[in-house]
Design a protein around this motif. Sequence first.
Motif, PDB file in Angstrom:
ATOM      1  N   ALA A  49       0.852  -1.204   0.000  1.00  0.00           N
ATOM      2  CA  ALA A  49       0.000   0.000   0.000  1.00  0.00           C
ATOM      3  C   ALA A  49       0.877   1.239   0.000  1.00  0.00           C
ATOM      4  O   ALA A  49       1.883   1.311   0.705  1.00  0.00           O
ATOM      5  CB  ALA A  49      -0.917   0.003   1.220  1.00  0.00           C
ATOM      6  N   LEU A  50       0.502   2.209  -0.811  1.00  0.00           N
ATOM      7  CA  LEU A  50       1.211   3.480  -0.884  1.00  0.00           C
ATOM      8  C   LEU A  50       0.225   4.605  -0.620  1.00  0.00           C
ATOM      9  O   LEU A  50      -0.848   4.663  -1.227  1.00  0.00           O
ATOM     10  CB  LEU A  50       1.860   3.656  -2.260  1.00  0.00           C
ATOM     11  N   ASP A  51       0.576   5.502   0.319  1.00  0.00           N
ATOM     12  CA  ASP A  51      -0.304   6.603   0.709  1.00  0.00           C
ATOM     13  C   ASP A  51       0.457   7.921   0.764  1.00  0.00           C
ATOM     14  O   ASP A  51       1.571   7.982   1.280  1.00  0.00           O
ATOM     15  CB  ASP A  51      -0.928   6.332   2.088  1.00  0.00           C
ATOM     16  N   ASN A  52      -0.183   8.961   0.228  1.00  0.00           N
ATOM     17  CA  ASN A  52       0.315  10.334   0.366  1.00  0.00           C
ATOM     18  C   ASN A  52      -0.903  11.230   0.464  1.00  0.00           C
ATOM     19  O   ASN A  52      -1.544  11.542  -0.547  1.00  0.00           O
ATOM     20  CB  ASN A  52       1.192  10.719  -0.826  1.00  0.00           C
ATOM     21  N   PRO A 146      17.798   6.485   8.810  1.00  0.00           N
ATOM     22  CA  PRO A 146      18.979   6.564   7.938  1.00  0.00           C
ATOM     23  C   PRO A 146      20.094   7.390   8.566  1.00  0.00           C
ATOM     24  O   PRO A 146      19.851   8.445   9.155  1.00  0.00           O
ATOM     25  CB  PRO A 146      18.446   7.261   6.677  1.00  0.00           C
ATOM     26  N   ILE A 147      21.308   6.908   8.451  1.00  0.00           N
ATOM     27  CA  ILE A 147      22.467   7.666   8.914  1.00  0.00           C
ATOM     28  C   ILE A 147      22.696   8.876   8.017  1.00  0.00           C
ATOM     29  O   ILE A 147      23.083   9.948   8.480  1.00  0.00           O
ATOM     30  CB  ILE A 147      23.713   6.755   8.952  1.00  0.00           C
ATOM     31  N   ASP A 148      22.413   8.708   6.732  1.00  0.00           N
ATOM     32  CA  ASP A 148      22.568   9.795   5.756  1.00  0.00           C
ATOM     33  C   ASP A 148      21.437  10.809   5.928  1.00  0.00           C
ATOM     34  O   ASP A 148      20.272  10.501   5.693  1.00  0.00           O
ATOM     35  CB  ASP A 148      22.553   9.219   4.339  1.00  0.00           C
ATOM     36  N   SER A 149      21.758  12.017   6.323  1.00  0.00           N
ATOM     37  CA  SER A 149      20.738  13.051   6.557  1.00  0.00           C
ATOM     38  C   SER A 149      20.054  13.492   5.269  1.00  0.00           C
ATOM     39  O   SER A 149      18.999  14.118   5.302  1.00  0.00           O
ATOM     40  CB  SER A 149      21.369  14.266   7.245  1.00  0.00           C
ATOM     41  N   ASN A 150      20.647  13.160   4.117  1.00  0.00           N
ATOM     42  CA  ASN A 150      20.051  13.522   2.829  1.00  0.00           C
ATOM     43  C   ASN A 150      19.231  12.388   2.219  1.00  0.00           C
ATOM     44  O   ASN A 150      18.796  12.490   1.067  1.00  0.00           O
ATOM     45  CB  ASN A 150      21.152  13.922   1.836  1.00  0.00           C
ATOM     46  N   SER A 151      18.999  11.330   2.978  1.00  0.00           N
ATOM     47  CA  SER A 151      18.248  10.193   2.468  1.00  0.00           C
ATOM     48  C   SER A 151      16.809  10.584   2.138  1.00  0.00           C
ATOM     49  O   SER A 151      16.212  11.439   2.796  1.00  0.00           O
ATOM     50  CB  SER A 151      18.232   9.062   3.500  1.00  0.00           C
ATOM     51  N   GLU A 152      16.252   9.941   1.099  1.00  0.00           N
ATOM     52  CA  GLU A 152      14.856  10.158   0.747  1.00  0.00           C
ATOM     53  C   GLU A 152      13.915   9.446   1.720  1.00  0.00           C
ATOM     54  O   GLU A 152      12.707   9.650   1.677  1.00  0.00           O
ATOM     55  CB  GLU A 152      14.595   9.672  -0.676  1.00  0.00           C
ATOM     56  N   ILE A 153      14.485   8.624   2.580  1.00  0.00           N
ATOM     57  CA  ILE A 153      13.703   7.902   3.579  1.00  0.00           C
ATOM     58  C   ILE A 153      13.832   8.597   4.928  1.00  0.00           C
ATOM     59  O   ILE A 153      14.939   8.845   5.406  1.00  0.00           O
ATOM     60  CB  ILE A 153      14.184   6.448   3.714  1.00  0.00           C
ATOM     61  N   LYS A 154      12.711   8.915   5.533  1.00  0.00           N
ATOM     62  CA  LYS A 154      12.723   9.535   6.862  1.00  0.00           C
ATOM     63  C   LYS A 154      12.931   8.475   7.934  1.00  0.00           C
ATOM     64  O   LYS A 154      13.764   8.627   8.843  1.00  0.00           O
ATOM     65  CB  LYS A 154      11.411  10.276   7.105  1.00  0.00           C
ATOM     66  N   GLU A 155      12.181   7.379   7.832  1.00  0.00           N
ATOM     67  CA  GLU A 155      12.314   6.287   8.792  1.00  0.00           C
ATOM     68  C   GLU A 155      11.618   5.046   8.260  1.00  0.00           C
ATOM     69  O   GLU A 155      10.769   5.121   7.360  1.00  0.00           O
ATOM     70  CB  GLU A 155      11.721   6.664  10.156  1.00  0.00           C
ATOM     71  N   ILE A 156      11.992   3.902   8.814  1.00  0.00           N
ATOM     72  CA  ILE A 156      11.325   2.638   8.535  1.00  0.00           C
ATOM     73  C   ILE A 156      10.956   2.001   9.862  1.00  0.00           C
ATOM     74  O   ILE A 156      11.769   1.933  10.781  1.00  0.00           O
ATOM     75  CB  ILE A 156      12.229   1.678   7.739  1.00  0.00           C
ATOM     76  N   LEU A 157       9.710   1.546   9.956  1.00  0.00           N
ATOM     77  CA  LEU A 157       9.260   0.798  11.127  1.00  0.00           C
ATOM     78  C   LEU A 157       9.090  -0.657  10.712  1.00  0.00           C
ATOM     79  O   LEU A 157       8.346  -0.965   9.779  1.00  0.00           O
ATOM     80  CB  LEU A 157       7.934   1.357  11.658  1.00  0.00           C
ATOM     81  N   LEU A 158       9.800  -1.535  11.405  1.00  0.00           N
ATOM     82  CA  LEU A 158       9.752  -2.951  11.101  1.00  0.00           C
ATOM     83  C   LEU A 158       8.991  -3.656  12.217  1.00  0.00           C
ATOM     84  O   LEU A 158       9.410  -3.637  13.370  1.00  0.00           O
ATOM     85  CB  LEU A 158      11.178  -3.496  11.004  1.00  0.00           C
ATOM     86  N   SER A 175      10.762  11.200   3.016  1.00  0.00           N
ATOM     87  CA  SER A 175      10.942  12.600   3.400  1.00  0.00           C
ATOM     88  C   SER A 175       9.895  13.498   2.759  1.00  0.00           C
ATOM     89  O   SER A 175       9.649  14.608   3.230  1.00  0.00           O
ATOM     90  CB  SER A 175      12.348  13.071   2.993  1.00  0.00           C
ATOM     91  N   ASN A 176       9.229  13.001   1.702  1.00  0.00           N
ATOM     92  CA  ASN A 176       8.163  13.772   1.047  1.00  0.00           C
ATOM     93  C   ASN A 176       6.786  13.469   1.610  1.00  0.00           C
ATOM     94  O   ASN A 176       5.767  13.943   1.083  1.00  0.00           O
ATOM     95  CB  ASN A 176       8.175  13.500  -0.461  1.00  0.00           C
ATOM     96  N   GLY A 177       6.730  12.669   2.681  1.00  0.00           N
ATOM     97  CA  GLY A 177       5.458  12.360   3.323  1.00  0.00           C
ATOM     98  C   GLY A 177       4.776  11.110   2.812  1.00  0.00           C
ATOM     99  O   GLY A 177       3.744  10.701   3.350  1.00  0.00           O
ATOM    100  N   THR A 178       5.329  10.481   1.789  1.00  0.00           N
ATOM    101  CA  THR A 178       4.744   9.251   1.262  1.00  0.00           C
ATOM    102  C   THR A 178       5.011   8.081   2.208  1.00  0.00           C
ATOM    103  O   THR A 178       6.128   7.892   2.674  1.00  0.00           O
ATOM    104  CB  THR A 178       5.329   8.916  -0.122  1.00  0.00           C
ATOM    105  N   LYS A 179       3.959   7.336   2.501  1.00  0.00           N
ATOM    106  CA  LYS A 179       4.082   6.172   3.381  1.00  0.00           C
ATOM    107  C   LYS A 179       3.828   4.902   2.584  1.00  0.00           C
ATOM    108  O   LYS A 179       2.789   4.757   1.932  1.00  0.00           O
ATOM    109  CB  LYS A 179       3.104   6.246   4.547  1.00  0.00           C
ATOM    110  N   THR A 180       4.799   3.994   2.629  1.00  0.00           N
ATOM    111  CA  THR A 180       4.683   2.711   1.952  1.00  0.00           C
ATOM    112  C   THR A 180       4.587   1.618   3.010  1.00  0.00           C
ATOM    113  O   THR A 180       5.429   1.540   3.904  1.00  0.00           O
ATOM    114  CB  THR A 180       5.916   2.446   1.064  1.00  0.00           C
ATOM    115  N   THR A 181       3.553   0.786   2.908  1.00  0.00           N
ATOM    116  CA  THR A 181       3.348  -0.279   3.888  1.00  0.00           C
ATOM    117  C   THR A 181       3.284  -1.623   3.180  1.00  0.00           C
ATOM    118  O   THR A 181       2.505  -1.797   2.238  1.00  0.00           O
ATOM    119  CB  THR A 181       2.052  -0.070   4.686  1.00  0.00           C
ATOM    120  N   ILE A 182       4.096  -2.549   3.627  1.00  0.00           N
ATOM    121  CA  ILE A 182       4.026  -3.921   3.133  1.00  0.00           C
ATOM    122  C   ILE A 182       3.645  -4.820   4.302  1.00  0.00           C
ATOM    123  O   ILE A 182       4.313  -4.822   5.335  1.00  0.00           O
ATOM    124  CB  ILE A 182       5.354  -4.373   2.511  1.00  0.00           C
TER     125      ILE A 182
END
Length: 215
Positions: A49-52, A146-158, A175-182
């Motif tokens: 699922a992809l949500d924005n 992400p260790i990289d502050s410029n990553s396109e990923i804000k966070e991942i919850l596992l 980082s753009n607010g898009t949430k992807t859930t698998i």
Amino acid sequence: MKKVFFLITTIILSFSVNAQKDPKAKALLDDVYNKVKSYDNIYIDFKYALDNSAENIHQETKGDVTIQGDKYVFNYLGATKIFDGSKTYTIIPENEEVVIEVNEGDSEGNITPSKMLTFYKEGYNYSWDILQDIKGRKIQFVKLTPIDSNSEIKEILLGIDAQTKHIYNLIEVGSNGTKTTITVNSFKTNEPISKSMFTFNQAKYDDLGYYIIEN
């Protein structure tokens, strides 16, 4: 398709961690890693699922993947991707074509199970997160930042099933607010599989008149 496989291999393998990480989170991830690596093969049926909300986007689809070692068969959006250990075959019935790529496992930007282990060892910090009761299952979340502050990923919850030590779901926030859930609908291990499962039968697709593209 590549991004979804990237996330699915995260679910399948999890990873071993060794830097400045939360010891509690590290221990749980190591438990998942060691258990999954003990299986001869793994089959996952999943929902994507992809949500924005800002863009008013909501998309849902399903897929499945079977992995044995570095080899895999990945079915998603009507296409099939086979990696036989040396070549990748992407079969696209809608276009009546097959794309063959050599040594995908060594190509930059391509995601395979073995590469996922190294990627996450070096790319993320981990922390213990919330415990949720989901449909009668205790799901413990670990947050990856992400260790990289410029990553396109804000966070991942596992989300990890506390009893089985299998992954229940993965939530990636961009980082753009898009949430992807698998979400894992079915997780099967050590299933009987055909010896030819990871073998591409080119004659079959030649007979069907598919266009074969070799890169």
